[in-house]
Design a protein around this motif. Structure first.
Motif, PDB file in Angstrom:
ATOM      1  N   GLN A  23       0.825  -1.210   0.000  1.00 30.86           N
ATOM      2  CA  GLN A  23       0.000   0.000   0.000  1.00 30.86           C
ATOM      3  C   GLN A  23       0.852   1.251   0.000  1.00 30.86           C
ATOM      4  OE1 GLN A  23      -2.694   0.274   3.295  1.00 30.86           O
ATOM      5  NE2 GLN A  23      -3.299   2.358   2.819  1.00 30.86           N
ATOM      6  N   THR A  24       1.889   1.276   0.793  1.00 30.40           N
ATOM      7  CA  THR A  24       2.714   2.472   0.865  1.00 30.40           C
ATOM      8  C   THR A  24       3.594   2.627  -0.360  1.00 30.40           C
ATOM      9  OG1 THR A  24       4.363   1.238   2.115  1.00 30.40           O
ATOM     10  CG2 THR A  24       2.735   2.476   3.355  1.00 30.40           C
ATOM     11  N   ASP A  25       4.056   1.528  -0.924  1.00 34.91           N
ATOM     12  CA  ASP A  25       4.838   1.627  -2.144  1.00 34.91           C
ATOM     13  C   ASP A  25       3.983   2.143  -3.282  1.00 34.91           C
ATOM     14  OD1 ASP A  25       6.867  -0.441  -4.202  1.00 34.91           O
ATOM     15  OD2 ASP A  25       7.470   1.296  -3.029  1.00 34.91           O
ATOM     16  N   GLN A  26       2.725   1.709  -3.291  1.00 34.40           N
ATOM     17  CA  GLN A  26       1.792   2.228  -4.286  1.00 34.40           C
ATOM     18  C   GLN A  26       1.629   3.725  -4.131  1.00 34.40           C
ATOM     19  OE1 GLN A  26      -2.065   0.501  -3.933  1.00 34.40           O
ATOM     20  NE2 GLN A  26      -2.861   1.466  -5.755  1.00 34.40           N
ATOM     21  N   ASP A  27       1.519   4.187  -2.930  1.00 35.59           N
ATOM     22  CA  ASP A  27       1.398   5.626  -2.669  1.00 35.59           C
ATOM     23  C   ASP A  27       2.622   6.369  -3.144  1.00 35.59           C
ATOM     24  OD1 ASP A  27       0.172   7.972  -1.288  1.00 35.59           O
ATOM     25  OD2 ASP A  27       2.017   7.829  -0.111  1.00 35.59           O
ATOM     26  N   HIS A  28       3.763   5.695  -3.126  1.00 34.09           N
ATOM     27  CA  HIS A  28       5.026   6.334  -3.493  1.00 34.09           C
ATOM     28  C   HIS A  28       5.086   6.753  -4.947  1.00 34.09           C
ATOM     29  CE1 HIS A  28       9.247   6.993  -4.093  1.00 34.09           C
ATOM     30  NE2 HIS A  28       9.381   5.923  -4.831  1.00 34.09           N
ATOM     31  N   ASP A  71       0.991  -5.575 -10.441  1.00 37.84           N
ATOM     32  CA  ASP A  71      -0.425  -5.484 -10.816  1.00 37.84           C
ATOM     33  C   ASP A  71      -1.023  -4.107 -10.557  1.00 37.84           C
ATOM     34  OD1 ASP A  71      -0.397  -8.109 -11.612  1.00 37.84           O
ATOM     35  OD2 ASP A  71      -1.246  -8.894  -9.752  1.00 37.84           O
ATOM     36  N   ARG A  72      -0.420  -3.342  -9.680  1.00 43.25           N
ATOM     37  CA  ARG A  72      -0.977  -2.031  -9.347  1.00 43.25           C
ATOM     38  C   ARG A  72      -0.662  -0.968 -10.389  1.00 43.25           C
ATOM     39  NH1 ARG A  72       2.215  -0.697  -4.674  1.00 43.25           N
ATOM     40  NH2 ARG A  72       3.651  -2.215  -5.592  1.00 43.25           N
ATOM     41  N   TYR A  73       0.189  -1.287 -11.365  1.00 43.05           N
ATOM     42  CA  TYR A  73       0.654  -0.288 -12.324  1.00 43.05           C
ATOM     43  C   TYR A  73       0.445  -0.753 -13.749  1.00 43.05           C
ATOM     44  CZ  TYR A  73       2.978   1.454  -8.167  1.00 43.05           C
ATOM     45  OH  TYR A  73       3.234   1.918  -6.900  1.00 43.05           O
ATOM     46  N   VAL A 111       1.638   0.787 -17.978  1.00 47.10           N
ATOM     47  CA  VAL A 111       2.710   1.543 -18.619  1.00 47.10           C
ATOM     48  C   VAL A 111       2.504   3.048 -18.515  1.00 47.10           C
ATOM     49  CG1 VAL A 111       3.368  -0.310 -20.184  1.00 47.10           C
ATOM     50  CG2 VAL A 111       1.570   1.304 -20.859  1.00 47.10           C
ATOM     51  N   SER A 112       1.285   3.495 -18.275  1.00 42.61           N
ATOM     52  CA  SER A 112       1.053   4.936 -18.156  1.00 42.61           C
ATOM     53  C   SER A 112       1.777   5.518 -16.944  1.00 42.61           C
ATOM     54  CB  SER A 112      -0.451   5.224 -18.055  1.00 42.61           C
ATOM     55  OG  SER A 112      -1.000   4.702 -16.856  1.00 42.61           O
ATOM     56  N   ALA A 113       2.089   4.688 -15.961  1.00 36.93           N
ATOM     57  CA  ALA A 113       2.818   5.162 -14.787  1.00 36.93           C
ATOM     58  C   ALA A 113       4.289   5.386 -15.071  1.00 36.93           C
ATOM     59  CB  ALA A 113       2.664   4.157 -13.642  1.00 36.93           C
ATOM     60  N   MET A 114       4.797   4.861 -16.177  1.00 41.10           N
ATOM     61  CA  MET A 114       6.222   4.943 -16.485  1.00 41.10           C
ATOM     62  C   MET A 114       6.519   6.254 -17.188  1.00 41.10           C
ATOM     63  SD  MET A 114       6.579   0.985 -17.748  1.00 41.10           S
ATOM     64  CE  MET A 114       8.352   1.033 -18.014  1.00 41.10           C
ATOM     65  N   GLN A 115       6.891   7.249 -16.421  1.00 40.30           N
ATOM     66  CA  GLN A 115       7.218   8.562 -16.959  1.00 40.30           C
ATOM     67  C   GLN A 115       8.607   8.981 -16.471  1.00 40.30           C
ATOM     68  OE1 GLN A 115       5.328  10.125 -19.155  1.00 40.30           O
ATOM     69  NE2 GLN A 115       3.721   8.569 -19.053  1.00 40.30           N
ATOM     70  N   PRO A 116       9.599   9.019 -17.357  1.00 32.50           N
ATOM     71  CA  PRO A 116       9.538   8.744 -18.793  1.00 32.50           C
ATOM     72  C   PRO A 116       9.298   7.266 -19.074  1.00 32.50           C
ATOM     73  CG  PRO A 116      11.801   8.970 -18.091  1.00 32.50           C
ATOM     74  CD  PRO A 116      10.967   9.330 -16.904  1.00 32.50           C
ATOM     75  N   MET A 136      12.442   0.309  -8.177  1.00 35.20           N
ATOM     76  CA  MET A 136      11.332   1.164  -8.593  1.00 35.20           C
ATOM     77  C   MET A 136      10.005   0.518  -8.254  1.00 35.20           C
ATOM     78  SD  MET A 136      10.773   4.081  -9.656  1.00 35.20           S
ATOM     79  CE  MET A 136       9.192   4.885  -9.812  1.00 35.20           C
ATOM     80  N   SER A 137       9.079   1.349  -7.813  1.00 38.14           N
ATOM     81  CA  SER A 137       7.781   0.863  -7.356  1.00 38.14           C
ATOM     82  C   SER A 137       7.008   0.132  -8.438  1.00 38.14           C
ATOM     83  CB  SER A 137       6.945   2.030  -6.835  1.00 38.14           C
ATOM     84  OG  SER A 137       7.616   2.705  -5.802  1.00 38.14           O
ATOM     85  N   PHE A 138       7.269   0.444  -9.720  1.00 37.37           N
ATOM     86  CA  PHE A 138       6.554  -0.219 -10.796  1.00 37.37           C
ATOM     87  C   PHE A 138       6.636  -1.745 -10.688  1.00 37.37           C
ATOM     88  CE2 PHE A 138       8.227   3.504 -13.545  1.00 37.37           C
ATOM     89  CZ  PHE A 138       7.323   4.366 -12.970  1.00 37.37           C
TER      90      PHE A 138
END
Length: 343
Positions: free
Chosen positions: A3-8, A89-91, A93-98, A123-125
């Motif tokens: 949960q906290t890593d997701q928040d990160h 599962d929480r991520y 590819v849209s989270a990968m910026q860049p 990395m949290s991804f």
């Protein structure tokens, strides 16, 4: 942890999140006017030959203490190859910026500034799957060290020892929005801190200032556990340096195994190069901890977005703070991270 890593990372560039912006108090740093031209001396063992011969003069162009170069103590890497390295599962590819930040892209930024070694932060991804970071470490012997993320409730001591054999020297823990008085109270977390003490592995909290007292208590219970606080404990994220927050961070200096990353300059204070407004905070920490317990880092790729540059980050420590001696710079730019993450 999940949960906290997701928040990160879910909300994009981490230090611009609204959830962080109201965390620090609105007081200034007392005594800032006394920072200029004061000498900060490392609390290191002067019997070491390389340290005893260090130049304490205020050189205009400090060089690494040896051919190994500087160390960037905090960088994230990831690959667009999500088939070989699936996202958690929480991520998506849209989270990968860049979209891509590979070791090759990183080194093209770091090497012109004299940085030869780098500490990779999981990395949290990827959640608890540290495979990509481990493969990068294996493919570049001696170049990278790692800080992993693991499940504290799934045989943490065994996992930590196994990852140590693959080049991991630290373990990130993330407070997220959990109860500041309870987030470190679980049996798994206690096993992590105990194993870290036994194996000389660093516990690396990513926290806001209100979590500093809980870390302080754990340091009291596990005085031999190396601890590295990420990004000044995010003090200054709202644009001000809270005196009470800084006091809490400096209290950790009483524990001899604690360290602080002077990092993520792009996200703190005025959030603009040359970042000299952070000088008073660095000056205070250097007196509290000694420069041998501070380490510089960029937090790339975020340091090189939005008009910020890699060299602006390292140049704050190399050139911009007159109170730092060459000896201080040597510790902050190389030797502290080497001691914690490359031994």
């Amino acid at each position: 942890m999940s949960q906290t890593d997701q928040d990160h990372a879910r909300q994009g560039n981490r230090f611009t999140r609204r959830a962080w912006m109201a965390r620090t108090a609105a007081a200034g740093v007392a005594g800032a006017a006394g920072m200029a031209h004061r000498t900060v001396t490392a609390q290191a063992d002067d019997s070491q030959a390389d340290d005893s011969q260090a130049d304490d003069s205020q050189a205009s162009d400090p060089a690494p203490s040896d051919a190994k170069g500087y160390i960037d103590a905090h960088v994230h890497v990831w690959t667009p190859d999500t088939k070989s390295y699936p996202l958690d599962d929480r991520y998506d590819v849209s989270a990968m910026q860049p979209a891509s930040f590979t070791p090759e892209q990183l080194l093209r930024l770091a090497e012109p500034s004299g940085v030869r070694r780098i500490v990779l932060i999981q990395m949290s991804f990827y959640g608890f799957d540290n495979s990509y970071m481990l493969d990068v470490i294996e493919k570049h012997p001696g170049r990278f060290s790692g800080v992993a993320v693991i499940d504290p409730d799934d045989r943490p001591a065994e996992t930590m020892k196994a990852l140590k054999s693959k080049g991991v020297r630290g373990f990130r823990i993330v407070s997220g929005k959990r109860d500041p008085d309870r987030w470190l109270s679980g049996d798994g977390m206690k096993k992590m801190w105990a194993c870290a003490a036994d194996e000389s592995l660093a516990i690396c909290p990513l926290i806001n200032p209100e979590y500093l007292p809980s870390v302080d208590k754990m340091c009291q219970q596990y005085p031999q556990t190396p601890v590295v606080i990420d990004h000044f404990a995010r003090i200054g994220i709202d644009g001000t340096i809270g005196q009470r927050d800084l006091d809490a961070l400096c209290r950790l200096a009483e524990h001899q195994q604690t360290h602080v990353k002077t990092s993520a300059f792009y996200a703190l204070g005025k959030k603009a190069a040359p970042y000299t407004d952070l000088g008073p905070m660095i000056h205070r920490l250097a007196h509290a901890f000694g420069s041998d317990r501070l380490m510089w880092a960029t937090d790339c790729p975020y340091q090189v977005q939005g008009g910020h540059t890699y060299h602006d980050s390292i140049d704050l420590i190399r050139y911009k703070l007159d109170f730092l001696t060459n000896r201080d710079r040597s510790w902050m730019l190389q030797k502290t991270a080497e001691k914690v993450f490359f031994t």
